[in-house]
Design a protein around this motif. Structure first.
Motif, PDB file in Angstrom:
ATOM      1  N   GLN A  93       0.836  -1.181   0.000  1.00 47.18           N
ATOM      2  CA  GLN A  93       0.000   0.000   0.000  1.00 47.18           C
ATOM      3  C   GLN A  93       0.881   1.244   0.000  1.00 47.18           C
ATOM      4  OE1 GLN A  93      -3.330  -0.339  -0.162  1.00 47.18           O
ATOM      5  NE2 GLN A  93      -3.130  -2.557  -0.080  1.00 47.18           N
ATOM      6  N   PRO A  94       0.332   2.380  -0.495  1.00 48.43           N
ATOM      7  CA  PRO A  94       1.105   3.626  -0.462  1.00 48.43           C
ATOM      8  C   PRO A  94       1.544   3.939   0.966  1.00 48.43           C
ATOM      9  CG  PRO A  94      -0.907   3.900  -1.757  1.00 48.43           C
ATOM     10  CD  PRO A  94      -0.994   2.554  -1.106  1.00 48.43           C
ATOM     11  N   GLY A  95       2.782   4.359   1.106  1.00 49.15           N
ATOM     12  CA  GLY A  95       3.289   4.700   2.426  1.00 49.15           C
ATOM     13  C   GLY A  95       3.916   3.535   3.158  1.00 49.15           C
ATOM     14  N   GLN A  96       3.685   2.317   2.657  1.00 46.25           N
ATOM     15  CA  GLN A  96       4.299   1.145   3.291  1.00 46.25           C
ATOM     16  C   GLN A  96       5.731   0.980   2.796  1.00 46.25           C
ATOM     17  OE1 GLN A  96       1.805  -2.255   2.396  1.00 46.25           O
ATOM     18  NE2 GLN A  96       1.122  -2.320   4.511  1.00 46.25           N
ATOM     19  N   VAL A  97       6.498   0.255   3.592  1.00 47.06           N
ATOM     20  CA  VAL A  97       7.824  -0.146   3.123  1.00 47.06           C
ATOM     21  C   VAL A  97       7.639  -1.015   1.885  1.00 47.06           C
ATOM     22  CG1 VAL A  97       9.918  -1.410   3.726  1.00 47.06           C
ATOM     23  CG2 VAL A  97       8.695  -0.117   5.483  1.00 47.06           C
ATOM     24  N   PRO A  98       8.320  -0.713   0.775  1.00 47.38           N
ATOM     25  CA  PRO A  98       8.125  -1.520  -0.443  1.00 47.38           C
ATOM     26  C   PRO A  98       8.547  -2.970  -0.238  1.00 47.38           C
ATOM     27  CG  PRO A  98       9.387   0.489  -0.900  1.00 47.38           C
ATOM     28  CD  PRO A  98       9.265   0.380   0.585  1.00 47.38           C
ATOM     29  N   ASP A  99       7.919  -3.852  -0.994  1.00 46.82           N
ATOM     30  CA  ASP A  99       8.277  -5.276  -0.934  1.00 46.82           C
ATOM     31  C   ASP A  99       9.774  -5.472  -1.119  1.00 46.82           C
ATOM     32  OD1 ASP A  99       5.733  -6.143  -0.516  1.00 46.82           O
ATOM     33  OD2 ASP A  99       5.505  -7.196  -2.426  1.00 46.82           O
TER      34      ASP A  99
END
Lengths: 217, 93
Positions: free
Chosen positions: A18-24
């Motif tokens: 999700q936006p704002g999350q640490v990217p995979d």
């Protein structure tokens, strides 16, 4: 304008990055360095979609559970080899799909062979001039809303979907019910994107015919 | 306004990509021009879309809570240092 297309993907069920999350990709890098909490975060992000993939391919809750466990453990063990050339989710789906296929083969329930030849599924008929023949006389889409909870309709849907060839059914369920993208499905099932689109459309046409029969079209 | 597709068969063939919003704009306009002239195809489009909506409503599945728990327990047992959501890791929603 007669009707408008649905331009939003059926993705309300998605819960991935999700936006704002640490990217995979950042979590993968941490997990590769031994951060088990980062791996747990990846599991949390992807478990629901992986469950749906496993369920749709095996058709069984019990098998889906086994596939899910095997897939995540395999992913953990293979994580050092993941180079980030594909999206992590695509890589994960492929691992789960392979696990599901091996399980089906062990049970001698291998799916129908994937083929590029279009199957003769029931669909609309056309006159020699290319017009719908017979033309649909009944617009049952309005009644469909009223009958959402109808048990007989539910049975008709189950039977119609069960009657599709395995790979058509899997593509249809993953796309139209579970909200995976064409690219994700193609990667998981080792199909081209045009092949996914073709199977999806043929499956929808066949199901529309069956539901039309239910509504007395 | 684009020239309408001539035949219903062409309209039906493009319907999948049209509904998914992936049909090139000029083809979508030609299809819409056909729809504006062809009530049977309008009915066909509506029932095609209703088919998808009905199936989604009937067949959508959520991952059962017990399956989430068993997966967490399995990974905690088999992945060194794996922490379940209760002690700081795992699912966010």
């Amino acid at each position: 304008m007669a009707d408008t297309p649905t331009r939003t993907a059926p993705a309300e069920v998605r819960e991935q990055e999700q936006p704002g999350q640490v990217p995979d990709v950042e979590l993968v890098r941490k997990a590769q360095a031994g951060d088990a909490a980062a791996f747990a975060e990846l599991v949390g992000r992807h478990q629901r979609q992986l469950y749906r993939l496993a369920l749709r391919m095996t058709g069984s809750e019990a098998d889906a559970q086994e596939v899910l466990q095997e897939a995540f453990l395999n992913a953990y063990q293979k994580l050092p080899n993941f180079r980030g050339e594909a999206q992590f989710s695509s890589w994960l789906y492929r691992i789960a799909a392979n696990s599901a296929l091996m399980r089906l083969r062990r049970k001698r329930r291998a799916p129908d062979a994937l083929t590029d030849q279009p199957l003769e599924l029931q669909g609309p008929r056309f006159s020699a001039e290319g017009y719908l023949d017979p033309a649909p006389l009944s617009d049952w889409s309005q009644r469909a809303d009223e009958k959402m909870m109808d048990r007989e309709l539910g049975t008709a849907i189950d039977q119609a979907v069960a009657g599709l060839p395995d790979d058509y059914r899997t593509v249809f369920l993953l796309k139209d019910v579970d909200g995976l993208s064409n690219e994700e499905i193609a990667g998981a099932l080792d199909l081209t994107v045009p092949a996914v689109k073709s199977r999806l459309h043929r499956a929808r046409l066949a199901l529309r015919e069956k539901l039309g029969e239910f509504f007395g079209e | 306004m684009a020239n309408p597709l001539e035949h219903c068969a062409d309209c039906v063939e493009l319907l999948g990509e049209y509904i998914d919003g992936s049909l090139p704009p000029e083809r979508a306009e030609a299809l819409e021009a056909h729809l504006s002239l062809c009530p049977p195809c309008i009915t066909f489009v509506r029932t095609y879309k209703a088919t998808r909506a009905l199936c989604r409503h009937k067949l959508a599945r959520e991952m059962p809570a017990e399956l989430k728990s068993s997966l967490q327990a399995f990974l905690a047992k088999n992945v060194p240092g794996y922490r379940t959501p209760g002690d700081g890791g795992g699912e966010k929603n």
